[in-house]
Scaffold this active site. Sequence first.
Site, PDB file in Angstrom:
ATOM      1  N   ASN A  90      -3.678  -6.630  19.881  1.00  2.69           N
ATOM      2  CA  ASN A  90      -2.263  -6.968  19.940  1.00  2.69           C
ATOM      3  C   ASN A  90      -1.439  -5.894  19.233  1.00  2.69           C
ATOM      4  OD1 ASN A  90       0.237  -8.199  19.753  1.00  2.69           O
ATOM      5  ND2 ASN A  90      -0.397  -9.616  18.123  1.00  2.69           N
ATOM      6  N   ASN A 147      36.908  26.922  -9.145  1.00  2.00           N
ATOM      7  CA  ASN A 147      37.588  25.754  -8.568  1.00  2.00           C
ATOM      8  C   ASN A 147      37.613  24.555  -9.507  1.00  2.00           C
ATOM      9  OD1 ASN A 147      34.781  25.474  -8.319  1.00  2.00           O
ATOM     10  ND2 ASN A 147      35.001  24.030  -6.626  1.00  2.00           N
ATOM     11  N   ARG A 201       0.800  -1.226   0.000  1.00  2.00           N
ATOM     12  CA  ARG A 201       0.000   0.000   0.000  1.00  2.00           C
ATOM     13  C   ARG A 201       0.833   1.276   0.000  1.00  2.00           C
ATOM     14  NH1 ARG A 201      -3.683  -0.217   4.796  1.00  2.00           N
ATOM     15  NH2 ARG A 201      -2.470  -2.003   5.484  1.00  2.00           N
ATOM     16  N   GLY A 207       3.989 -15.268   6.622  1.00  4.27           N
ATOM     17  CA  GLY A 207       3.386 -14.859   7.884  1.00  4.27           C
ATOM     18  C   GLY A 207       4.422 -14.460   8.923  1.00  4.27           C
ATOM     19  N   GLY A 248      -5.246  -8.134  15.636  1.00  3.42           N
ATOM     20  CA  GLY A 248      -5.514  -9.333  16.410  1.00  3.42           C
ATOM     21  C   GLY A 248      -6.124  -8.944  17.751  1.00  3.42           C
TER      22      GLY A 248
HETATM   23  C1  UD1 Z   1       0.120  -8.576  13.196  1.00  2.00           C
HETATM   24  C2  UD1 Z   1      -0.461  -9.499  14.276  1.00  2.00           C
HETATM   25  C3  UD1 Z   1      -1.702  -8.855  14.865  1.00  2.00           C
HETATM   26  C4  UD1 Z   1      -1.373  -7.470  15.428  1.00  2.00           C
HETATM   27  C5  UD1 Z   1      -0.714  -6.620  14.348  1.00  2.00           C
HETATM   28  C6  UD1 Z   1      -0.199  -5.358  14.973  1.00  2.00           C
HETATM   29  C7  UD1 Z   1       0.088 -11.722  13.489  1.00  2.00           C
HETATM   30  C8  UD1 Z   1      -0.406 -12.967  12.879  1.00  2.00           C
HETATM   31  N1  UD1 Z   1      -0.782 -10.760  13.682  1.00  2.00           N
HETATM   32  O1  UD1 Z   1      -0.855  -8.460  12.209  1.00  2.00           O
HETATM   33  O2  UD1 Z   1      -2.211  -9.672  15.905  1.00  2.00           O
HETATM   34  O3  UD1 Z   1      -2.548  -6.887  15.896  1.00  2.00           O
HETATM   35  O4  UD1 Z   1       0.412  -7.316  13.770  1.00  2.00           O
HETATM   36  O5  UD1 Z   1       0.279  -4.510  13.959  1.00  2.00           O
HETATM   37  O6  UD1 Z   1       1.254 -11.642  13.804  1.00  2.00           O
HETATM   38  N2  UD1 Z   1       6.162  -9.573   8.234  1.00  2.00           N
HETATM   39  C9  UD1 Z   1       7.238 -10.272   7.757  1.00  2.00           C
HETATM   40  N3  UD1 Z   1       7.027 -11.440   7.092  1.00  2.00           N
HETATM   41  C10 UD1 Z   1       5.785 -11.937   6.893  1.00  2.00           C
HETATM   42  C11 UD1 Z   1       4.687 -11.195   7.383  1.00  2.00           C
HETATM   43  C12 UD1 Z   1       4.901 -10.026   8.055  1.00  2.00           C
HETATM   44  O7  UD1 Z   1       8.386  -9.859   7.911  1.00  2.00           O
HETATM   45  O8  UD1 Z   1       5.679 -13.009   6.289  1.00  2.00           O
HETATM   46  C13 UD1 Z   1       6.412  -8.311   8.949  1.00  2.00           C
HETATM   47  C14 UD1 Z   1       5.770  -7.130   8.288  1.00  2.00           C
HETATM   48  O9  UD1 Z   1       6.653  -6.530   7.355  1.00  2.00           O
HETATM   49  C15 UD1 Z   1       5.507  -6.216   9.464  1.00  2.00           C
HETATM   50  C16 UD1 Z   1       5.252  -7.177  10.613  1.00  2.00           C
HETATM   51  O10 UD1 Z   1       5.808  -8.409  10.215  1.00  2.00           O
HETATM   52  O11 UD1 Z   1       6.625  -5.458   9.790  1.00  2.00           O
HETATM   53  C17 UD1 Z   1       3.761  -7.330  10.923  1.00  2.00           C
HETATM   54  O12 UD1 Z   1       3.151  -7.822   9.767  1.00  2.00           O
HETATM   55  P1  UD1 Z   1       1.699  -7.384   9.359  1.00  2.00           P
HETATM   56  O13 UD1 Z   1       1.359  -8.015   8.064  1.00  2.00           O
HETATM   57  O14 UD1 Z   1       1.552  -5.943   9.505  1.00  2.00           O
HETATM   58  O15 UD1 Z   1       0.901  -8.120  10.508  1.00  2.00           O
HETATM   59  P2  UD1 Z   1      -0.631  -8.165  10.647  1.00  2.00           P
HETATM   60  O16 UD1 Z   1      -1.118  -9.340   9.899  1.00  2.00           O
HETATM   61  O17 UD1 Z   1      -1.187  -6.846  10.357  1.00  2.00           O
END
Ligand code: UD1
Length: 458
Positions: free
Chosen positions: A172, A387, A15, A85, A142
């Site tokens: 969370n 210069n 995004r 994830g 979450g």
């Molecule tokens: C996650 C939490 C959620 C919480 C939220 C807070 C999980 C499953 N859920 O959600 O409970 O409320 O954060 O912001 O953890 N990332 C990776 N690799 C991946 C996926 C993500 O490095 O495969 C990194 C992203 O770049 C980011 C962070 O992890 O920096 C969080 O990922 P994001 O996709 O924002 O998590 P959410 O699913 O929103």
Amino acid sequence: MSTVAVILAAGLGTRMKSTLPKVLHPVLGDASLLWVLRALPSSVSAAVLVLHHGKAQVEEALQAWEKLGLLPCPITTVDQETPLGTGHAVQQAIPELDRLSPERVVILSGDVPLLRRESIDRLTAQNAVLLAMELNDPTGYGRVLRRTDGSLQGIVEQKDASEEIRSLRLVNGGAYALPWKALRPALAGLTNANAQKEYYLTDAVAAVAAQLPVQIELCEASELMGMNSRLDQAELQRLAQKRINAHWMAQGVTLLAPERTVIGPMVVLAQDVLIEPNVRLEGRVRVGSGTRLGQGCVFRDCQIGCGAEVRPYCVGTSAAIGDGAKVGPFAHLREGTLLENDVHLGNFVETKKAHLKAGAKANHLSYLGDCEIGERTNIGAGFITCNYDGARKHRTLIGRDVFIGSDCQAVAPLAIGDGAMTAAGTTLTKDVPADALALARTPQVNREHLAARLRERR
Ligand code: UD1
Ligand code: MG
């Protein structure tokens, strides 16, 4: 207790619609990831970054920060080849964590820049902690389920939650501290049997919570806000600006228009600094006491001394301004500029790798590049150091108490001795001895009445 941080930064940041990896997008001039790294307390002995999208760019930035001494601890990176994830992301750090074998792991996100060091301290003050926040609109986060004793029971992602769970407002924050001994097997046991077919870190946290109490610490929502869009970025900047400006005002700095003043997180301001509207200070800027920064000034990585007056609309990058100096309006101080105490640099003067010694003056319309200018020397209007010969840069050395007349050019390399003078309009092509007068002009000829006759003819 030995603590290692794992920082998640592999996400694409779709995004943001950018070629720049999300964690390198700036908030008040510093990359989001740099904010996170700089917030790590000294109790964190190392950090493991989980990267993928734009990995090379992030590693390049890390090297640059390392060189500048901005990194608080040794940092290693691991590649999450397919982002499956948050749990899968931390799994990629397992070999590195095994090598470091910490007692505790702190997990943070590289796109959550405003988490304060004090809040990370709250994470590490107890054995196992999750940072949570109360939101009026918890959509997308979450939801946190608590036990009757207040500790964590589990976390349910939005897409997996029932209507009843979705109505919970405790969410969370995505920042955790957990004992490595309990987290490691929990990570190894993760499955992706959920609505998003992802390996959820939150499931591993819940598995740890099944074995030992995981405390829930409430945190301000602004600290846990992530950067997922340009709109988020703007909001994060607004929040950071408010926080930083309030801090400096409490330290005795006057901001004539705080809402129109941008001060980066690494800037240091002394007492009684006065900052006019629309000033932007980024990177490592230091300003000494009693100095006034005029409207519209922009400085990056600059040192400004005490009691200096920087008039409106000056721009400086990697430059230093001494105590009591007067600069501007409309001066451009480029990299390597060093103005010693009481130097005057006036309007429309550009400097680059220019060292002006104490009391030297260049008050009007000049280019001073690759040069040294001695104490009390006066540079007349329109002086230019030539210069660059099209291939190489050359230096101009001007001694002390020199008088450079208006509209002179110094074709470098060139040296002008102490106490010398140069007549106005002189193009200097060779050295000038100390106390000599250099003059290179075509002699003037006056043709009597010629102007009047030409006018008549027209
Ligand atoms: C996650 C939490 C959620 C919480 C939220 C807070 C999980 C499953 N859920 O959600 O409970 O409320 O954060 O912001 O953890 N990332 C990776 N690799 C991946 C996926 C993500 O490095 O495969 C990194 C992203 O770049 C980011 C962070 O992890 O920096 C969080 O990922 P994001 O996709 O924002 O998590 P959410 O699913 O929103
Ligand atoms: Mg998110």
